[in-house]
Design a protein around this motif. Sequence first.
Motif, mmCIF file in Angstrom:
data_model
loop_
_atom_site.group_PDB
_atom_site.id
_atom_site.type_symbol
_atom_site.label_atom_id
_atom_site.label_comp_id
_atom_site.label_asym_id
_atom_site.label_seq_id
_atom_site.Cartn_x
_atom_site.Cartn_y
_atom_site.Cartn_z
ATOM 1 N N GLN A 33 3.483 11.868 -7.669
ATOM 2 C CA GLN A 33 2.880 12.332 -9.003
ATOM 3 C C GLN A 33 2.691 13.831 -9.085
ATOM 4 N N GLN A 34 2.523 14.248 -7.871
ATOM 5 C CA GLN A 34 2.103 16.010 -7.894
ATOM 6 C C GLN A 34 3.725 16.489 -8.003
ATOM 7 N N LEU A 35 4.728 16.034 -7.418
ATOM 8 C CA LEU A 35 6.242 16.410 -7.677
ATOM 9 C C LEU A 35 6.477 16.538 -9.035
ATOM 10 N N LEU A 36 6.148 15.116 -9.606
ATOM 11 C CA LEU A 36 6.433 15.068 -11.219
ATOM 12 C C LEU A 36 5.522 16.096 -11.930
ATOM 13 N N SER A 37 4.485 16.321 -11.687
ATOM 14 C CA SER A 37 3.453 17.163 -12.435
ATOM 15 C C SER A 37 4.197 18.492 -12.416
ATOM 16 N N ARG A 38 4.686 19.061 -11.272
ATOM 17 C CA ARG A 38 5.235 20.428 -11.152
ATOM 18 C C ARG A 38 6.438 20.318 -12.150
ATOM 19 N N ARG A 39 7.348 19.180 -12.142
ATOM 20 C CA ARG A 39 8.567 19.369 -12.925
ATOM 21 C C ARG A 39 8.138 19.121 -14.197
ATOM 22 N N LEU A 40 7.319 18.366 -14.549
ATOM 23 C CA LEU A 40 7.033 18.108 -16.213
ATOM 24 C C LEU A 40 5.853 19.046 -16.805
ATOM 25 N N GLY A 41 5.055 19.694 -15.720
ATOM 26 C CA GLY A 41 3.979 20.708 -16.437
ATOM 27 C C GLY A 41 2.977 19.960 -17.073
ATOM 28 N N CYS A 42 2.967 18.340 -16.925
ATOM 29 C CA CYS A 42 1.883 17.485 -17.681
ATOM 30 C C CYS A 42 1.454 16.550 -16.850
ATOM 31 N N GLY A 43 0.005 16.642 -16.238
ATOM 32 C CA GLY A 43 -0.288 15.358 -15.340
ATOM 33 C C GLY A 43 -0.244 14.220 -15.925
ATOM 34 N N GLU A 44 -0.459 14.032 -17.268
ATOM 35 C CA GLU A 44 -0.570 12.514 -17.676
ATOM 36 C C GLU A 44 0.850 12.107 -17.884
ATOM 37 N N SER A 45 1.652 12.829 -18.364
ATOM 38 C CA SER A 45 3.138 12.170 -18.153
ATOM 39 C C SER A 45 3.639 11.920 -16.721
ATOM 40 N N THR A 60 13.392 -3.930 -8.564
ATOM 41 C CA THR A 60 14.769 -3.765 -7.925
ATOM 42 C C THR A 60 14.441 -3.383 -6.404
ATOM 43 N N PRO A 61 14.442 -4.279 -5.759
ATOM 44 C CA PRO A 61 13.819 -4.010 -4.419
ATOM 45 C C PRO A 61 14.917 -3.328 -3.640
ATOM 46 N N ARG A 62 14.366 -2.397 -2.785
ATOM 47 C CA ARG A 62 15.247 -1.497 -1.766
ATOM 48 C C ARG A 62 14.699 -1.449 -0.264
ATOM 49 N N HIS A 63 15.417 -1.186 0.711
ATOM 50 C CA HIS A 63 14.900 -1.095 2.056
ATOM 51 C C HIS A 63 15.091 0.595 2.137
ATOM 52 N N LEU A 64 13.994 1.019 2.412
ATOM 53 C CA LEU A 64 14.019 2.569 2.765
ATOM 54 C C LEU A 64 13.579 2.640 4.204
ATOM 55 N N ASP A 65 14.455 2.905 4.955
ATOM 56 C CA ASP A 65 14.357 3.071 6.290
ATOM 57 C C ASP A 65 13.454 3.973 7.087
ATOM 58 N N SER A 66 12.993 4.808 6.250
ATOM 59 C CA SER A 66 11.862 5.756 6.816
ATOM 60 C C SER A 66 10.837 6.650 6.037
ATOM 61 N N PHE A 67 9.944 6.876 6.411
ATOM 62 C CA PHE A 67 9.135 7.992 5.503
ATOM 63 C C PHE A 67 9.820 8.985 5.041
ATOM 64 N N ASP A 68 10.671 9.681 5.650
ATOM 65 C CA ASP A 68 11.598 10.716 4.946
ATOM 66 C C ASP A 68 12.663 10.198 4.213
ATOM 67 N N GLY A 69 13.142 8.920 4.460
ATOM 68 C CA GLY A 69 14.294 8.416 3.627
ATOM 69 C C GLY A 69 13.412 8.047 2.344
ATOM 70 N N ALA A 70 12.355 7.309 2.373
ATOM 71 C CA ALA A 70 11.643 7.004 1.244
ATOM 72 C C ALA A 70 11.231 8.323 0.261
ATOM 73 N N ARG A 71 10.895 9.298 0.804
ATOM 74 C CA ARG A 71 10.681 10.633 0.141
ATOM 75 C C ARG A 71 11.849 11.049 -0.647
ATOM 76 N N ALA A 72 12.959 11.140 0.163
ATOM 77 C CA ALA A 72 14.287 11.356 -0.466
ATOM 78 C C ALA A 72 14.694 10.619 -1.565
ATOM 79 N N TYR A 73 14.498 9.425 -1.557
ATOM 80 C CA TYR A 73 14.695 8.273 -2.398
ATOM 81 C C TYR A 73 13.829 8.488 -3.601
ATOM 82 N N LEU A 74 12.611 8.597 -3.547
ATOM 83 C CA LEU A 74 11.510 8.877 -4.515
ATOM 84 C C LEU A 74 11.874 10.279 -5.185
ATOM 85 N N SER A 75 12.380 11.287 -4.708
ATOM 86 C CA SER A 75 12.640 12.613 -5.181
ATOM 87 C C SER A 75 13.732 12.339 -6.183
ATOM 88 N N ARG A 76 14.848 11.573 -5.533
ATOM 89 C CA ARG A 76 15.942 11.546 -6.650
ATOM 90 C C ARG A 76 15.542 10.594 -7.665
#
Length: 184
Positions: A33-45, A60-76
């Motif tokens: 949410q913080q990442l999206l807020s920085r990109r959008l400039g709007c906390g509600e969106s 759409t279930p996914r297997h995310l193999d690690s904490f960092d892998g989850a962050r990378a996937y969520l970032s994309r």
Amino acid sequence: MAAVPQSAKTTAYHTGCRDSLGQLYHHHHPWLQQLLSRRLGCGESAADLAQDAFVRLLQTPRHLDSFDGARAYLSRMAKGLCVDHWRRQDIERAWQEALAARAEVHLPSVEHQQIVIETLCEIDRMLSRLPEKVATAFLASQLHGKPYRQIAEELGVSERMVKKYMAQAMLQCALIEAGFEASL
């Protein structure tokens, strides 16, 4: 933002598992949410899009193999959600401008306006998946009513190629109508 416990850093997630999705949400939602807020400039969106991300993971279930892998996937995923958000805003803005140019007595209902916006967004997604010449031929034919011969001349291709382009575009339209999301 709170520090993430070391045990979370070694966690793998499978979003088809309710407990695992809950852990993923707990470990990553504030960050996303913080990442999206920085990109959008709007906390509600940002809050809306963060929720949309986890709904998509649920659908759409996914297997995310690690904490960092989850962050990378969520970032994309966040990047794609932002692009979709901005495109939708552009479409809504263009629709509002088109409505402003009309007399008020001819304005469609709010429900009808939302249906139009959703349809325009679907068309935009379809066009963005098409090769440039295919999309150009489709728009020239369907939006501007140009004959295939004129489109062929403008694109520097044969009339037969324009027919092939139109078949590709119509296939994408048929897949959308049938409820399939397909890309070329």
